[in-house]
Design an enzyme around this catalytic site. Structure first.
Site, PDB file in Angstrom:
ATOM      1  N   ASP A 159      92.271  42.719  16.081  1.00  0.00           N
ATOM      2  CA  ASP A 159      91.491  44.161  16.242  1.00  0.00           C
ATOM      3  C   ASP A 159      91.127  44.317  17.778  1.00  0.00           C
ATOM      4  O   ASP A 159      90.021  44.010  18.271  1.00  0.00           O
ATOM      5  CB  ASP A 159      90.381  44.254  15.483  1.00  0.00           C
ATOM      6  CG  ASP A 159      89.567  45.751  15.498  1.00  0.00           C
ATOM      7  OD1 ASP A 159      90.534  46.588  15.919  1.00  0.00           O
ATOM      8  OD2 ASP A 159      88.759  46.016  14.844  1.00  0.00           O
ATOM      9  N   GLN A 219      77.685  50.426  12.579  1.00  0.00           N
ATOM     10  CA  GLN A 219      78.738  51.512  12.886  1.00  0.00           C
ATOM     11  C   GLN A 219      78.307  52.089  14.303  1.00  0.00           C
ATOM     12  O   GLN A 219      77.192  52.303  14.729  1.00  0.00           O
ATOM     13  CB  GLN A 219      78.456  52.215  12.104  1.00  0.00           C
ATOM     14  CG  GLN A 219      78.307  51.940  10.617  1.00  0.00           C
ATOM     15  CD  GLN A 219      79.633  50.874  10.308  1.00  0.00           C
ATOM     16  OE1 GLN A 219      80.538  50.916  10.717  1.00  0.00           O
ATOM     17  NE2 GLN A 219      79.104  49.977   9.154  1.00  0.00           N
ATOM     18  N   GLY A 220      79.471  52.257  14.994  1.00  0.00           N
ATOM     19  CA  GLY A 220      79.288  52.828  16.359  1.00  0.00           C
ATOM     20  C   GLY A 220      79.240  51.699  17.393  1.00  0.00           C
ATOM     21  O   GLY A 220      79.604  52.143  18.776  1.00  0.00           O
ATOM     22  N   ASP A 221      79.201  50.619  17.039  1.00  0.00           N
ATOM     23  CA  ASP A 221      79.293  49.437  17.990  1.00  0.00           C
ATOM     24  C   ASP A 221      80.577  48.822  18.205  1.00  0.00           C
ATOM     25  O   ASP A 221      80.756  48.097  19.065  1.00  0.00           O
ATOM     26  CB  ASP A 221      77.977  48.337  17.376  1.00  0.00           C
ATOM     27  CG  ASP A 221      76.910  48.896  17.785  1.00  0.00           C
ATOM     28  OD1 ASP A 221      76.411  49.450  18.615  1.00  0.00           O
ATOM     29  OD2 ASP A 221      75.943  48.254  16.802  1.00  0.00           O
ATOM     30  N   SER A 222      81.375  49.457  17.390  1.00  0.00           N
ATOM     31  CA  SER A 222      82.633  48.583  17.356  1.00  0.00           C
ATOM     32  C   SER A 222      83.515  48.765  18.911  1.00  0.00           C
ATOM     33  O   SER A 222      83.080  49.668  19.624  1.00  0.00           O
ATOM     34  CB  SER A 222      83.728  49.287  16.550  1.00  0.00           C
ATOM     35  OG  SER A 222      83.476  49.100  15.320  1.00  0.00           O
ATOM     36  N   HIS A 282      91.070  49.307  16.221  1.00  0.00           N
ATOM     37  CA  HIS A 282      90.689  50.431  15.176  1.00  0.00           C
ATOM     38  C   HIS A 282      89.909  51.428  15.767  1.00  0.00           C
ATOM     39  O   HIS A 282      89.852  52.732  15.326  1.00  0.00           O
ATOM     40  CB  HIS A 282      89.899  49.698  14.144  1.00  0.00           C
ATOM     41  CG  HIS A 282      88.418  49.702  14.220  1.00  0.00           C
ATOM     42  ND1 HIS A 282      87.881  48.330  14.423  1.00  0.00           N
ATOM     43  CD2 HIS A 282      87.518  50.573  14.267  1.00  0.00           C
ATOM     44  CE1 HIS A 282      86.580  48.677  14.487  1.00  0.00           C
ATOM     45  NE2 HIS A 282      86.284  49.872  14.535  1.00  0.00           N
TER      46      HIS A 282
HETATM   47  N1  ARG Z   1      83.605  48.995  12.016  1.00  0.00           N
HETATM   48  C1  ARG Z   1      82.252  49.377  12.835  1.00  0.00           C
HETATM   49  C2  ARG Z   1      82.546  50.583  13.888  1.00  0.00           C
HETATM   50  O1  ARG Z   1      83.550  51.042  14.217  1.00  0.00           O
HETATM   51  C3  ARG Z   1      81.590  48.175  13.311  1.00  0.00           C
HETATM   52  C4  ARG Z   1      80.772  47.678  12.120  1.00  0.00           C
HETATM   53  C5  ARG Z   1      80.158  46.435  12.505  1.00  0.00           C
HETATM   54  N2  ARG Z   1      79.232  45.828  11.408  1.00  0.00           N
HETATM   55  C6  ARG Z   1      78.655  44.714  11.162  1.00  0.00           C
HETATM   56  N3  ARG Z   1      77.754  44.623  10.144  1.00  0.00           N
HETATM   57  N4  ARG Z   1      78.464  43.982  12.361  1.00  0.00           N
HETATM   58  O2  ARG Z   1      81.569  50.804  14.745  1.00  0.00           O
END
Ligand code: ARG
Length: 272
Positions: free
Chosen positions: A135, A229-232, A82
């Site tokens: 993913d 967010q941002g860790d993905s 993603h």
């Molecule tokens: N979708 C998020 C990203 O793009 C990662 C979110 C992870 N969230 C969590 N609660 N572990 O960075």
């Protein structure tokens, strides 16, 4: 390759729409909460962690960081599929002219390490942007990073996947759940959780369901420690091996809503 990539990207809008329902319910998390609830990490202790960057698209103050990744061979970086979606990049990955992987650098405002361009992108053809299943993407680097930076990948059935195993997640993402992005690499200690914990949290219906065949559940049973967010795309490491990639979750650091990771052993083809 190009066909599957296009298919994956055109569906990404569905994921954003589906995820929005879950993200909207995010509750505030503790202020010290990577990575929420974490601590600063040294790049020498985790040389396989890399940042995905485009300054053109994401600005230069944090070196253009927008996702994490992990080095599994000198020229191969795993990340979340993603992260390469059109909604993230604004186009196809090869259209992002200054797309680089930053390795060997914990401080995004610093000069350490190296920035390496990408020669090829492979998105898991089974990635489903509406459910976020599978993913995973693989970036091929134009030049090799040191073998000493590489981390091993846990195979299916490895003890590292056993629920209760301690695991560390790494990233430059939101540290509070309210848009406070880190400029130095952080890590948080969580644990591999049974699939049931995420099946209860994410049964489907209005949101996206958890699927234990392609996803891995991990978090802090008491809440407070999580990816955000941002860790993905960044790594989840247990027993010294890569087990997961940060993928999704509802809010950050809530005990009742664990983090959902890509189950790397199930999704990465044997040939990589
Ligand atoms: N979708 C998020 C990203 O793009 C990662 C979110 C992870 N969230 C969590 N609660 N572990 O960075």
């Amino acid at each position: 390759m190009r066909g599957s990539l296009t298919r994956a990207l055109t569906g990404a809008l569905g994921l954003i729409a589906a995820a929005a329902g879950q993200l909207a319910t995010a509750a505030p998390v503790a202020a010290d909460s990577v990575v929420v609830g974490g601590r600063q990490a040294q790049i020498t202790d985790a040389p396989w962690v890399v940042a995905l960057s485009s300054r053109d698209r994401f600005g230069g103050t944090r070196a253009g960081q927008f996702c994490g990744g992990v080095l599994v061979a000198p020229t191969k970086v795993l990340t979340a599929a993603h992260c390469l979606g059109r909604e993230v990049l604004g186009g196809e990955p090869w259209e992002v002219r200054d797309f680089v992987v930053i390795a060997g650098r914990a401080a995004l405002r610093g000069q350490g390490g190296q920035e390496v361009r990408i020669s090829d992108t492979w998105v898991n053809p089974d990635y489903d942007p509406t459910t976020n299943s599978g993913d995973l993407a693989v970036l091929t680097l134009v030049s090799a990073l040191p073998q000493s930076y590489v981390i091993g990948v846990a195979r299916t059935g490895d003890a590292a996947y056993t629920p209760g195993t301690e695991a560390d997640v790494y990233g430059w993402g939101d540290t509070t759940g309210s848009g406070t992005y880190a400029s130095a690499l952080r890590t948080a200690r969580v644990q591999v959780l049974p699939d049931g914990a995420c099946e209860r949290a994410y049964p489907g219906g209005f949101g996206v369901p958890y699927r234990g065949d392609t996803m891995l559940c991990a978090g802090d049973p008491r809440g407070g420690k999580d990816a955000c967010q941002g860790d993905s795309g960044g790594p989840l490491v247990a027993k010294g091996l890569l087990v997961g990639l940060v993928s999704w979750g509802s809010g950050c650091g809530q005990a009742e809503n664990p983090g959902v990771y890509t189950r790397v052993s199930a999704v990465l083809p044997e040939s990589f």
